[in-house]
Write an enzyme that holds these catalytic residues in place. Structure first.
Site, PDB file in Angstrom:
ATOM      1  N   ARG A   1       0.869  -1.186   0.000  1.00 57.44           N
ATOM      2  CA  ARG A   1       0.000   0.000   0.000  1.00 57.44           C
ATOM      3  C   ARG A   1       0.897   1.224   0.000  1.00 57.44           C
ATOM      4  O   ARG A   1       1.352   1.683   1.034  1.00 57.44           O
ATOM      5  CB  ARG A   1      -0.892  -0.012   1.237  1.00 57.44           C
ATOM      6  CG  ARG A   1      -1.822   1.197   1.350  1.00 57.44           C
ATOM      7  CD  ARG A   1      -2.725   1.039   2.576  1.00 57.44           C
ATOM      8  NE  ARG A   1      -3.611   2.169   2.763  1.00 57.44           N
ATOM      9  CZ  ARG A   1      -3.278   3.290   3.409  1.00 57.44           C
ATOM     10  NH1 ARG A   1      -2.060   3.436   3.913  1.00 57.44           N
ATOM     11  NH2 ARG A   1      -4.154   4.256   3.549  1.00 57.44           N
TER      12      ARG A   1
ATOM     13  N   SER B   1     -12.853  -3.486   0.818  1.00 55.85           N
ATOM     14  CA  SER B   1     -13.106  -2.853   2.119  1.00 55.85           C
ATOM     15  C   SER B   1     -14.589  -2.623   2.307  1.00 55.85           C
ATOM     16  O   SER B   1     -15.247  -2.098   1.408  1.00 55.85           O
ATOM     17  CB  SER B   1     -12.439  -1.470   2.202  1.00 55.85           C
ATOM     18  OG  SER B   1     -11.101  -1.546   1.849  1.00 55.85           O
TER      19      SER B   1
ATOM     20  N   LYS C   1      -4.250   6.099   8.768  1.00 54.78           N
ATOM     21  CA  LYS C   1      -5.056   6.495   7.613  1.00 54.78           C
ATOM     22  C   LYS C   1      -5.840   7.747   7.968  1.00 54.78           C
ATOM     23  O   LYS C   1      -6.753   7.703   8.788  1.00 54.78           O
ATOM     24  CB  LYS C   1      -5.973   5.325   7.259  1.00 54.78           C
ATOM     25  CG  LYS C   1      -6.741   5.497   5.974  1.00 54.78           C
ATOM     26  CD  LYS C   1      -7.329   4.154   5.537  1.00 54.78           C
ATOM     27  CE  LYS C   1      -8.591   4.303   4.728  1.00 54.78           C
ATOM     28  NZ  LYS C   1      -8.462   5.103   3.528  1.00 54.78           N
TER      29      LYS C   1
HETATM   30  N1  FQP Z   1      -8.862  -3.582   4.460  1.00 62.22           N
HETATM   31  C1  FQP Z   1      -7.723  -4.103   3.974  1.00 62.22           C
HETATM   32  C2  FQP Z   1      -7.408  -5.529   4.235  1.00 62.22           C
HETATM   33  N2  FQP Z   1      -6.838  -3.361   3.250  1.00 62.22           N
HETATM   34  C3  FQP Z   1      -7.095  -2.047   3.032  1.00 62.22           C
HETATM   35  N3  FQP Z   1      -6.186  -1.303   2.328  1.00 62.22           N
HETATM   36  C4  FQP Z   1      -8.285  -1.469   3.516  1.00 62.22           C
HETATM   37  C5  FQP Z   1      -9.145  -2.277   4.242  1.00 62.22           C
HETATM   38  C6  FQP Z   1      -8.631  -0.017   3.222  1.00 62.22           C
HETATM   39  O1  FQP Z   1      -9.575   1.541  -0.135  1.00 62.22           O
HETATM   40  P1  FQP Z   1      -9.497   1.571   1.338  1.00 62.22           P
HETATM   41  O2  FQP Z   1      -8.936   0.173   1.860  1.00 62.22           O
HETATM   42  O3  FQP Z   1     -10.728   1.879   2.086  1.00 62.22           O
HETATM   43  O4  FQP Z   1      -8.378   2.603   1.763  1.00 62.22           O
HETATM   44  P2  FQP Z   1      -6.856   2.636   1.296  1.00 62.22           P
HETATM   45  O5  FQP Z   1      -6.819   2.435  -0.190  1.00 62.22           O
HETATM   46  O6  FQP Z   1      -6.384   3.992   1.706  1.00 62.22           O
HETATM   47  O7  FQP Z   1      -6.122   1.553   2.008  1.00 62.22           O
HETATM   48  F1  FQP Z   1      -8.481  -6.219   4.541  1.00 62.22           F
HETATM   49  F2  FQP Z   1      -6.843  -6.068   3.198  1.00 62.22           F
HETATM   50  F3  FQP Z   1      -6.573  -5.641   5.220  1.00 62.22           F
END
Ligand code: FQP
Ligand code: MG
Length: 219
Positions: free
Chosen positions: A43, A115, A144
């Site tokens: 990420r 998510s 975040k």
């Molecule tokens: N759950 C998981 C996981 N991974 C993530 N990256 C998120 C939730 C959050 O798009 P998102 O995803 O809401 O925000 P961002 O792109 O900023 O991460 F379950 F894989 F652990």
């Protein structure tokens, strides 16, 4: 091919180059793999996030390390990059590309995570062909900045009661100390950024998360 199954207790490490402070991210990833993480998500976000060829090279380096440990390599948000380097999967949120379209693009064999913050969003994710859902934030988080209001353990409980077979990964503010509550709520996994990426002893921290499971399972 990486296994698509997400079993208890999954320790799902998420990291980008901005999460490891003064330490080299590849060193931190290697230590986390040594410690026994079950999944890894790249990420890459923030002001100094890598882009273009630099990002691609970094992603390939992470992928190679994950492969050596037999750990699925998942990319956050960037479907194009995931396709380009043939990642094992992709994780997308409610504000990213539409889940059903991503499933179509990647085919049935890749891991697709979505998510969610409610049973309604979980229902949509299931319909779109998600392999697991990330539910959160379980606890308040500082990693975040645009995180929503905590869905809490209640969110996990409600999704698991409606979809007992849907793997749920809790995310947001999870530490070895509070993880047992996430297991007790029925989650298959805990997703962790800071608590692992900023640990003094990364491998040991991962082990503390693994050990937290037995406690939760007894509840
Ligand atoms: N759950 C998981 C996981 N991974 C993530 N990256 C998120 C939730 C959050 O798009 P998102 O995803 O809401 O925000 P961002 O792109 O900023 O991460 F379950 F894989 F652990
Ligand atoms: Mg996203």
């Amino acid at each position: 091919m990486a296994l698509k199954f997400i079993n208890k207790p999954s320790i799902y490490f998420i990291m980008g180059t901005e999460n490891t402070g003064t330490r080299h991210p590849l060193t931190v990833l290697k230590e986390a793999l040594e410690g026994g993480i079950s999944h890894f998500q790249l990420r890459e976000k923030g002001q100094f996030a890598l882009t273009g060829d630099e990002l691609k090279q970094f992603a390939k380096d992470c992928q190679q390390l994950c492969r050596a440990y037999g750990v699925p390599f998942i990319i956050n948000d960037d479907v194009e990059l995931a396709e380009e380097i043939n990642a094992d999967g992709i994780h997308i949120g409610q504000e990213d590309e539409e889940a059903a379209a991503v499933r179509k693009r990647l085919g049935p064999d890749k891991i697709l995570g979505v998510s969610v913050h409610s049973v309604q969003e979980a229902a949509e994710a299931v319909g779109a062909g998600a392999d697991y859902v990330g539910m959160g934030p379980v606890f308040p988080t500082y990693t975040k900045s645009d995180a929503k209001k905590p869905a809490g353990l209640v969110g996990i409980l409600s999704v698991k009661s409606t979809y007992p077979n849907l793997p749920v990964i809790g995310i947001g503010g999870i530490t070895p100390e509070n993880a047992e509550n996430v297991w007790a709520a029925g989650a298959e996994g805990v997703a962790v950024i800071s608590s692992i990426a900023q640990a003094e002893d990364v491998a040991h921290q991962v082990k503390l998360f693994s050990h937290s499971y037995k406690k939760g399972a007894l509840k």
